[in-house]
Write a protein that holds these residues in place. Structure first.
Motif, PDB file in Angstrom:
ATOM      1  N   TYR A 200       0.849  -1.204   0.000  1.00 11.86           N
ATOM      2  CA  TYR A 200       0.000   0.000   0.000  1.00 11.86           C
ATOM      3  C   TYR A 200       0.884   1.255   0.000  1.00 11.86           C
ATOM      4  CZ  TYR A 200      -3.705   3.128   1.883  1.00 11.86           C
ATOM      5  OH  TYR A 200      -4.608   4.146   2.094  1.00 11.86           O
ATOM      6  N   PHE A 267     -15.642   1.947   4.192  1.00 11.52           N
ATOM      7  CA  PHE A 267     -14.432   1.503   3.498  1.00 11.52           C
ATOM      8  C   PHE A 267     -13.484   2.666   3.205  1.00 11.52           C
ATOM      9  CE2 PHE A 267     -17.397  -1.897   2.887  1.00 11.52           C
ATOM     10  CZ  PHE A 267     -16.601  -3.001   3.130  1.00 11.52           C
ATOM     11  N   LYS A 270      -9.403   7.381   6.161  1.00 13.78           N
ATOM     12  CA  LYS A 270      -8.456   8.494   5.912  1.00 13.78           C
ATOM     13  C   LYS A 270      -7.616   8.264   4.656  1.00 13.78           C
ATOM     14  CE  LYS A 270      -7.597  10.380  10.497  1.00 13.78           C
ATOM     15  NZ  LYS A 270      -6.579  10.468  11.562  1.00 13.78           N
TER      16      LYS A 270
HETATM   17  P1  A3P Z   1      -7.717   3.921   6.651  1.00 12.39           P
HETATM   18  O1  A3P Z   1      -8.637   3.268   7.630  1.00 12.39           O
HETATM   19  O2  A3P Z   1      -6.297   3.967   7.134  1.00 12.39           O
HETATM   20  O3  A3P Z   1      -8.185   5.221   6.163  1.00 12.39           O
HETATM   21  P2  A3P Z   1      -9.673  -2.144   2.656  1.00 12.39           P
HETATM   22  O4  A3P Z   1     -10.038  -1.532   1.366  1.00 12.39           O
HETATM   23  O5  A3P Z   1      -8.716  -3.291   2.534  1.00 12.39           O
HETATM   24  O6  A3P Z   1     -10.857  -2.441   3.482  1.00 12.39           O
HETATM   25  O7  A3P Z   1      -8.813  -1.040   3.433  1.00 12.39           O
HETATM   26  C1  A3P Z   1      -9.409   0.147   3.864  1.00 12.39           C
HETATM   27  C2  A3P Z   1      -8.327   1.192   3.993  1.00 12.39           C
HETATM   28  O8  A3P Z   1      -7.974   1.643   2.682  1.00 12.39           O
HETATM   29  C3  A3P Z   1      -8.834   2.409   4.747  1.00 12.39           C
HETATM   30  O9  A3P Z   1      -7.668   2.965   5.361  1.00 12.39           O
HETATM   31  C4  A3P Z   1      -9.341   3.276   3.611  1.00 12.39           C
HETATM   32  O10 A3P Z   1      -9.460   4.626   3.955  1.00 12.39           O
HETATM   33  C5  A3P Z   1      -8.263   3.031   2.565  1.00 12.39           C
HETATM   34  N1  A3P Z   1      -8.722   3.297   1.202  1.00 12.39           N
HETATM   35  C6  A3P Z   1      -9.935   3.046   0.661  1.00 12.39           C
HETATM   36  N2  A3P Z   1      -9.979   3.458  -0.616  1.00 12.39           N
HETATM   37  C7  A3P Z   1      -8.759   3.978  -0.897  1.00 12.39           C
HETATM   38  C8  A3P Z   1      -8.206   4.578  -2.070  1.00 12.39           C
HETATM   39  N3  A3P Z   1      -8.907   4.739  -3.163  1.00 12.39           N
HETATM   40  N4  A3P Z   1      -6.920   4.991  -1.998  1.00 12.39           N
HETATM   41  C9  A3P Z   1      -6.194   4.849  -0.873  1.00 12.39           C
HETATM   42  N5  A3P Z   1      -6.674   4.296   0.283  1.00 12.39           N
HETATM   43  C10 A3P Z   1      -7.943   3.854   0.263  1.00 12.39           C
END
Ligand code: A3P
Length: 310
Positions: A200, A267, A270
């Protein structure tokens, strides 16, 4: 199922079961076991794999945007109205639905650990596997907030210290987190042409480079003309946290019609590297870093520790 070791997870209403070395919820497990028995890969299938809260939503969005870029442009992409989890529904890991593959979209997301993927996939030369991982400190904090947001309102949420203790013992959804990461890391070392390992933090740091690598790996490389025409940048912007999290569908839409807690909003929290610094004490961070460092030692894999970047 009832013979598997069971322990309380982060809440009292969803115990975790231990299966092949991993803790998870029984309904996830059922789908994984069904997939292990029934899933038949098709040539060109692409598994999108991740531990929870490690970039699943982002990887889904980017992969969808890459494979559908000749069907839609960035002004009419279904990502704008349906959201990543509806554009790329899970087949393995949440509920098992063998027929959800949409025509022309060979993307199959799962949280299953590498060794729990269907044998038909592990033995196939026609299937690609992409894994995204994240610094376990950020994944933990993200999971903590996600679980808090998703819990039934009448349930009190677990204290962060208690959840952290369980996480360090490996007791989290698809934990131990380090074993999940290592399974895919080793596979990517052994079968680099079939298994791609992404972080990530690296994706965040140089999205253009990694989106190009991802597109190439899954068999949808950008042409010279596309690169010159700014297509890569457009897809990155389409799938950015800022863009997706501000869409109506991701602010108010639901993941499942009958589930009030599962709003798409949960989802997107931040989307930053290093948010753990706002939630973990230095002692907690060091403890988790030490566990992860020890588990990854000698494998060639590491996370840049304690400064929030990879
Ligand atoms: P944070 O809680 O640190 O903000 P997953 O998609 O595996 O469930 O992970 C969720 C995490 O990815 C969350 O992190 C979310 O904010 C972040 N996330 C979701 N969409 C994203 C995107 N388009 N770009 C970067 N991070 C993203």
């Amino acid at each position: 199922m009832s013979t598997l070791p069971t322990e309380n997870g982060w809440n009292s209403f969803q115990p975790l079961r231990l299966y092949e070395g991993f803790w998870t919820f029984p309904h996830f497990l059922e789908s994984i076991i069904l997939a292990q028995h029934r899933f038949k890969p098709k040539p060109g299938d692409i598994f999108l794999c991740s531990a929870p809260k490690s970039g699943t939503t982002w990887l889904k969005a980017l992969s969808f945007a890459i494979v559908t870029r000749n069907l839609y442009d960035t002004s009419n992409s279904p990502l704008l109205t349906k959201g990543p989890h509806h554009c790329v529904p899970n087949m393995v890991g949440f509920e098992y639905k063998p027929d959800v593959r949409q025509p022309g979209i060979p993307l199959i997301p799962t949280h299953a650990p590498y060794h729990c993927l269907p044998k038909s996939v592990l033995g196939s030369d026609d299937v690609k596997v992409v894994y995204i991982c994240r610094d376990p400190k950020d994944a933990f904090v993200s999971m903590f907030h996600f679980a808090a947001n998703r819990r039934p309102k009448e349930n009190e949420h677990i204290a962060i210290e208690e959840a952290f203790e369980l996480f360090c013992l490996g007791r989290s959804v698809f934990g131990p987190a380090w074993d999940h990461i290592l399974g895919y890391w080793k596979a990517s070392q052994e079968r680099p042409e079939k298994v791609m390992f992404l972080k990530y933090e690296e994706f965040m740091n140089d999205s253009e480079l990694y989106v190009k690598k991802l597109a190439e790996f899954i068999g949808y490389p950008f042409s010279f003309e596309e690169e010159q025409g700014g297509v890569v940048k457009k897809l990155i912007d389409l799938c950015s946290f800022e863009n997706l999290s501000n869409l109506d569908v991701n602010k108010t839409g639901k993941r499942h019609e009958d589930d009030d807690e599962a709003t798409n909003k949960t989802f997107f929290i931040k989307g930053k590297v290093g948010d753990w610094q706002n939630h973990l004490t230095p002692e907690m961070a060091n403890r988790l870093d030490n566990i992860v460092e020890q588990k990854l030692s000698g494998t060639g894999l590491s996370f840049e520790l304690n400064n929030g970047s990879s």
